[in-house]
Design an enzyme around this catalytic site. Structure first.
Site, PDB file in Angstrom:
ATOM      1  N   LEU A  66      36.127  41.537  51.303  1.00 36.26           N
ATOM      2  CA  LEU A  66      37.013  40.742  50.458  1.00 36.26           C
ATOM      3  C   LEU A  66      37.439  41.476  49.199  1.00 36.26           C
ATOM      4  O   LEU A  66      38.470  41.135  48.599  1.00 36.26           O
ATOM      5  CB  LEU A  66      36.317  39.428  50.074  1.00 36.26           C
ATOM      6  CG  LEU A  66      36.006  38.456  51.222  1.00 36.26           C
ATOM      7  CD1 LEU A  66      35.177  37.280  50.699  1.00 36.26           C
ATOM      8  CD2 LEU A  66      37.286  37.950  51.875  1.00 36.26           C
ATOM      9  N   VAL A 119      33.517  37.410  57.169  1.00 38.84           N
ATOM     10  CA  VAL A 119      33.827  38.067  55.906  1.00 38.84           C
ATOM     11  C   VAL A 119      32.601  38.201  55.009  1.00 38.84           C
ATOM     12  O   VAL A 119      31.714  37.352  55.013  1.00 38.84           O
ATOM     13  CB  VAL A 119      34.942  37.313  55.131  1.00 38.84           C
ATOM     14  CG1 VAL A 119      36.206  37.234  55.958  1.00 38.84           C
ATOM     15  CG2 VAL A 119      34.494  35.919  54.709  1.00 38.84           C
ATOM     16  N   CYS A 120      32.573  39.299  54.250  1.00 38.42           N
ATOM     17  CA  CYS A 120      31.619  39.494  53.165  1.00 38.42           C
ATOM     18  C   CYS A 120      32.364  40.229  52.055  1.00 38.42           C
ATOM     19  O   CYS A 120      33.579  40.410  52.128  1.00 38.42           O
ATOM     20  CB  CYS A 120      30.382  40.260  53.619  1.00 38.42           C
ATOM     21  SG  CYS A 120      30.669  42.011  53.946  1.00 38.42           S
ATOM     22  N   GLN A 121      31.659  40.665  51.013  1.00 37.06           N
ATOM     23  CA  GLN A 121      32.349  41.244  49.873  1.00 37.06           C
ATOM     24  C   GLN A 121      32.775  42.687  50.098  1.00 37.06           C
ATOM     25  O   GLN A 121      33.870  43.098  49.739  1.00 37.06           O
ATOM     26  CB  GLN A 121      31.467  41.146  48.617  1.00 37.06           C
ATOM     27  CG  GLN A 121      32.226  41.237  47.314  1.00 37.06           C
ATOM     28  CD  GLN A 121      33.171  40.056  47.115  1.00 37.06           C
ATOM     29  OE1 GLN A 121      32.913  38.944  47.540  1.00 37.06           O
ATOM     30  NE2 GLN A 121      34.302  40.314  46.466  1.00 37.06           N
ATOM     31  N   GLY A 179      32.118  44.499  53.274  1.00 36.97           N
ATOM     32  CA  GLY A 179      32.380  44.823  54.665  1.00 36.97           C
ATOM     33  C   GLY A 179      31.164  45.251  55.468  1.00 36.97           C
ATOM     34  O   GLY A 179      31.212  45.275  56.702  1.00 36.97           O
TER      35      GLY A 179
END
Length: 238
Positions: free
Chosen positions: A174, A145-147, A149
């Site tokens: 996220l 996951v990252c903020q 994508g």
């Protein structure tokens, strides 16, 4: 339903590659490709699994099924909010190099992106895959996951090259999660962990001013006489 595609390419004397691609039907969320190499001296088989891209709800289901959450954001975003129990291995780390070129770039970054958006000045983490492999085996099921994508996609591809076969990413990151999708740690909601800097302060000021103006408008509408008296005392002519 699964659709099977088969293709071969021959390159003697090294042997041949056979690529098999499996796609799941309407209910499937992922696709996989399997690559088999046949050598003239010996038979070697390599399996390569494509990264699955899932929605927030599907990601929650994967975690319930045993996927571990690998958070690859930078330290600042991770500290603002992260999924409880997630492992943190940043794909990019803060760049504290002190050569003249880096100093100039860091100053320019901090005066704009850092100031307005709260973004850290970073550089690629050269030890990323090594750090992940110290925490997880290639057989592990990982939700990366990252903020937004983008970084998680790059991280998953790097891990795929290192032999990880069960990888998933949240489409658009996220920031797309509905509140409460995951239990989180930090003072922000997971979907808002990427927001910082002056744009956040400006947003708060705008909301306060908006509330004041709406209240003033309601007061003038409901109590016009009292409002007129106050304006007269203040020397304001309407």
């Amino acid at each position: 339903m699964a659709v099977l595609g088969l293709s071969t390419a021959f390159s003697p004397p090294r042997g041949s590659w056979i690529a098999v691609r499996l796609r799941h039907g309407a209910t499937g969320r992922s696709s996989r490709s399997l690559s088999f190499r046949r050598s003239s001296a010996a038979t070697a088989v390599a399996v390569r699994a494509e990264v699955s891209f899932v929605s927030g709800d599907e990601a929650k289901r994967l975690v319930a099924e045993g996927y571990a959450v690998l958070d690859i954001r930078d330290r600042r975003q991770y500290e603002r909010a992260h999924v409880r129990g997630s492992a943190h291995v940043p794909l990019y780390i803060e760049n504290e190099d002190n050569d003249i070129g880096t100093i100039i770039k860091r100053q320019a970054h901090n005066n704009f992106a850092g100031l307005f958006y709260g973004l850290a000045f970073t550089k690629p983490n050269q030890e990323f895959t090594k750090m992940v492999k110290s925490k997880f085996s290639p057989e592990s099921k990982l939700l990366v996951v990252c903020q937004e994508g983008l970084r998680s996609t790059a991280a998953a591809e790097a891990l795929e090259r290192e032999g990880f076969q069960n990888l998933a990413c949240i489409m658009s990151g996220l920031q797309t999660l509905k509140p409460g999708t995951f239990e989180s740690v930090g003072e922000f909601e997971l979907q808002n962990a990427g927001k910082a800097g002056l744009v956040v302060v400006q947003g708060k000021i705008s909301r306060i001013l908006g509330a004041v103006l709406i209240t003033l408008l309601l007061f003038i509408t409901v109590f016009p006489d009292q409002a007129q008296q106050l304006f007269d005392l203040a020397g304001i002519k309407l």
